[in-house]
Write a protein that holds these residues in place. Structure first.
Motif, PDB file in Angstrom:
ATOM      1  N   ALA A  21      -4.661   1.643  -4.819  1.00  0.00           N
ATOM      2  CA  ALA A  21      -4.532   1.522  -3.366  1.00  0.00           C
ATOM      3  C   ALA A  21      -5.900   1.382  -2.705  1.00  0.00           C
ATOM      4  O   ALA A  21      -6.083   0.572  -1.785  1.00  0.00           O
ATOM      5  CB  ALA A  21      -3.792   2.743  -2.817  1.00  0.00           C
ATOM      6  N   ILE A  22      -6.874   2.163  -3.184  1.00  0.00           N
ATOM      7  CA  ILE A  22      -8.227   2.084  -2.619  1.00  0.00           C
ATOM      8  C   ILE A  22      -8.845   0.709  -2.903  1.00  0.00           C
ATOM      9  O   ILE A  22      -9.469   0.090  -2.027  1.00  0.00           O
ATOM     10  CB  ILE A  22      -9.107   3.204  -3.199  1.00  0.00           C
ATOM     11  CG1 ILE A  22      -8.619   4.565  -2.684  1.00  0.00           C
ATOM     12  CG2 ILE A  22     -10.570   2.986  -2.822  1.00  0.00           C
ATOM     13  CD1 ILE A  22      -9.317   5.744  -3.337  1.00  0.00           C
ATOM     14  N   ILE A  23      -8.653   0.209  -4.118  1.00  0.00           N
ATOM     15  CA  ILE A  23      -9.174  -1.118  -4.470  1.00  0.00           C
ATOM     16  C   ILE A  23      -8.526  -2.192  -3.596  1.00  0.00           C
ATOM     17  O   ILE A  23      -9.197  -3.132  -3.130  1.00  0.00           O
ATOM     18  CB  ILE A  23      -8.919  -1.412  -5.965  1.00  0.00           C
ATOM     19  CG1 ILE A  23      -9.759  -0.457  -6.828  1.00  0.00           C
ATOM     20  CG2 ILE A  23      -9.252  -2.867  -6.296  1.00  0.00           C
ATOM     21  CD1 ILE A  23      -9.472  -0.570  -8.315  1.00  0.00           C
ATOM     22  N   LEU A  24      -7.228  -2.035  -3.354  1.00  0.00           N
ATOM     23  CA  LEU A  24      -6.522  -2.986  -2.505  1.00  0.00           C
ATOM     24  C   LEU A  24      -7.080  -2.977  -1.089  1.00  0.00           C
ATOM     25  O   LEU A  24      -7.325  -4.043  -0.496  1.00  0.00           O
ATOM     26  CB  LEU A  24      -5.032  -2.647  -2.481  1.00  0.00           C
ATOM     27  CG  LEU A  24      -4.138  -3.532  -1.599  1.00  0.00           C
ATOM     28  CD1 LEU A  24      -4.103  -4.963  -2.136  1.00  0.00           C
ATOM     29  CD2 LEU A  24      -2.721  -2.974  -1.537  1.00  0.00           C
ATOM     30  N   LEU A  25      -7.308  -1.799  -0.528  1.00  0.00           N
ATOM     31  CA  LEU A  25      -7.864  -1.691   0.816  1.00  0.00           C
ATOM     32  C   LEU A  25      -9.271  -2.264   0.881  1.00  0.00           C
ATOM     33  O   LEU A  25      -9.639  -2.963   1.840  1.00  0.00           O
ATOM     34  CB  LEU A  25      -7.872  -0.227   1.265  1.00  0.00           C
ATOM     35  CG  LEU A  25      -6.528   0.360   1.701  1.00  0.00           C
ATOM     36  CD1 LEU A  25      -6.686   1.827   2.069  1.00  0.00           C
ATOM     37  CD2 LEU A  25      -5.966  -0.416   2.890  1.00  0.00           C
ATOM     38  N   MET A  26     -10.078  -1.994  -0.143  1.00  0.00           N
ATOM     39  CA  MET A  26     -11.437  -2.521  -0.163  1.00  0.00           C
ATOM     40  C   MET A  26     -11.416  -4.052  -0.251  1.00  0.00           C
ATOM     41  O   MET A  26     -12.215  -4.735   0.398  1.00  0.00           O
ATOM     42  CB  MET A  26     -12.213  -1.924  -1.335  1.00  0.00           C
ATOM     43  CG  MET A  26     -12.499  -0.431  -1.195  1.00  0.00           C
ATOM     44  SD  MET A  26     -13.331   0.269  -2.643  1.00  0.00           S
ATOM     45  CE  MET A  26     -14.884  -0.650  -2.627  1.00  0.00           C
ATOM     46  N   PHE A  82       0.835  -1.205   0.000  1.00  0.00           N
ATOM     47  CA  PHE A  82       0.000   0.000   0.000  1.00  0.00           C
ATOM     48  C   PHE A  82       0.867   1.252   0.000  1.00  0.00           C
ATOM     49  O   PHE A  82       0.592   2.214  -0.715  1.00  0.00           O
ATOM     50  CB  PHE A  82      -0.919  -0.004   1.227  1.00  0.00           C
ATOM     51  CG  PHE A  82      -1.767   1.234   1.333  1.00  0.00           C
ATOM     52  CD1 PHE A  82      -2.900   1.383   0.556  1.00  0.00           C
ATOM     53  CD2 PHE A  82      -1.420   2.254   2.213  1.00  0.00           C
ATOM     54  CE1 PHE A  82      -3.681   2.531   0.649  1.00  0.00           C
ATOM     55  CE2 PHE A  82      -2.189   3.396   2.309  1.00  0.00           C
ATOM     56  CZ  PHE A  82      -3.330   3.534   1.524  1.00  0.00           C
ATOM     57  N   GLN A  83       1.945   1.248   0.800  1.00  0.00           N
ATOM     58  CA  GLN A  83       2.838   2.409   0.831  1.00  0.00           C
ATOM     59  C   GLN A  83       3.497   2.621  -0.522  1.00  0.00           C
ATOM     60  O   GLN A  83       3.689   3.758  -0.966  1.00  0.00           O
ATOM     61  CB  GLN A  83       3.906   2.186   1.918  1.00  0.00           C
ATOM     62  CG  GLN A  83       4.696   3.435   2.304  1.00  0.00           C
ATOM     63  CD  GLN A  83       5.864   3.701   1.376  1.00  0.00           C
ATOM     64  OE1 GLN A  83       6.308   2.801   0.660  1.00  0.00           O
ATOM     65  NE2 GLN A  83       6.357   4.932   1.381  1.00  0.00           N
ATOM     66  N   LYS A  84       3.833   1.520  -1.202  1.00  0.00           N
ATOM     67  CA  LYS A  84       4.429   1.613  -2.527  1.00  0.00           C
ATOM     68  C   LYS A  84       3.446   2.264  -3.503  1.00  0.00           C
ATOM     69  O   LYS A  84       3.824   3.163  -4.278  1.00  0.00           O
ATOM     70  CB  LYS A  84       4.812   0.218  -3.014  1.00  0.00           C
ATOM     71  CG  LYS A  84       5.262   0.167  -4.467  1.00  0.00           C
ATOM     72  CD  LYS A  84       5.535  -1.263  -4.900  1.00  0.00           C
ATOM     73  CE  LYS A  84       5.855  -1.343  -6.387  1.00  0.00           C
ATOM     74  NZ  LYS A  84       6.124  -2.727  -6.822  1.00  0.00           N
TER      75      LYS A  84
END
Length: 281
Positions: free
Chosen positions: A237-242, A225-227
């Motif tokens: 990043a938002i898709i990854l968090l979701m 996510f930081q990358k």
């Protein structure tokens, strides 16, 4: 003429530095690893054959159990891979992988102390892994070499690997995982072999000590996510968090029930003792 040759020397130094950066096994590191291995081997020989019984006070009950388990398998198993005997000896174990390693290696070589030699090799390997990890973090060869030498020459890492504990294997696997995490974060190449090796080692860690692999996956998610955030790939990043949130919600009961079982087993705390699992959550 001298001015014309200076850039060539500069480029040569840069090329040599780049080669040393790619090949982390420098002569200094090789010497450190060799000396670290010899110190560990010497310590093991002294503990087993010279000072037998002296270390019983510092020998954890779990580790005694591991060696007794290997001895039982050595003298009772019908073959190297006697699954009936392995299942019998590890009945009720949540994470039996390291017990399997101890039993099989003892039967394969005919000695119950063989797992201690395996730990010596794993601890020696960890010297190089620590060097690589610290080099990726600091990008400074001297810093990485200092870290490797600390692990190679400090008394505690030398002594603890002389016993059949599972922590040496876990340490190597965790350090290697973080090494790859940092490379991923810095957009550096991770080969297919490295990825498979890390995945296999983390699966083995999962069946060695509960909770470690799960926490490392959380670290991997945070690194990635930081990358993405650094590269301003906000949508990804938002898709990854979701996606992570969906997995957590969908498998919440399975995840927490697994942790509850491991926490109850390893800590001996019930749900009502010392606020139990609610406090840990």
């Amino acid at each position: 003429s001298g001015l014309l040759h200076k850039p060539d020397r500069g480029r040569s130094k840069m090329n040599n530095f780049a080669l040393r950066k790619e090949n982390a096994w420098t002569p200094e590191l090789r010497t450190t690893v060799l000396l670290g291995f010899l110190l560990r081997l010497l310590g093991l020989i002294l503990i087993i054959y010279v000072m037998d019984g002296v270390w019983d006070t510092y020998y954890l009950e779990d580790d005694k159990g591991f060696e007794e388990l290997a001895s039982k398998y050595l003298y009772n198993a019908h073959s190297v891979f006697d699954m009936d005997m392995l299942n019998e000896l590890t009945r009720g174990w949540i994470s039996p992988f390291w017990a399997y390693v101890l039993c099989i290696s003892a039967k394969l070589f005919g000695y119950a102390v063989v797992p201690r030699y395996i730990n010596v090799l794993l601890s020696t390997l960890c010297i190089g892994v620590i060097y690589r990890l610290c080099y990726e973090v600091s990008e400074n060869e001297k810093t990485a070499l200092t870290a490797a030498r600390l692990f190679a020459f400090l008394p505690v890492p030398i002594l603890v690997c002389c016993f059949p504990i599972k922590d040496i294997f876990i340490t190597v696997s965790v350090m290697y995982a973080f090494y790859l995490f940092v490379r991923i974060q810095k957009d550096r190449k991770v080969s297919t072999f490295q990825f498979i090796l890390c995945a296999v080692s983390l699966v083995c860690v999962y069946f060695t000590r509960g909770g470690v692999t799960e926490l490392l996956l959380i670290f991997l998610l945070a690194y990635y996510f930081q990358k993405l955030y650094r590269k301003k790939q906000y949508l990804t990043a938002i898709i990854l968090l979701m996606g992570a949130a969906f997995v957590l919600v969908a498998f919440r009961s399975t995840i927490f029930s697994a942790f509850e079982e491991k926490v109850d087993t390893y800590s001996n705390y019930g749900a009502e003792e010392a606020a139990g699992l609610n406090a840990i959550r």
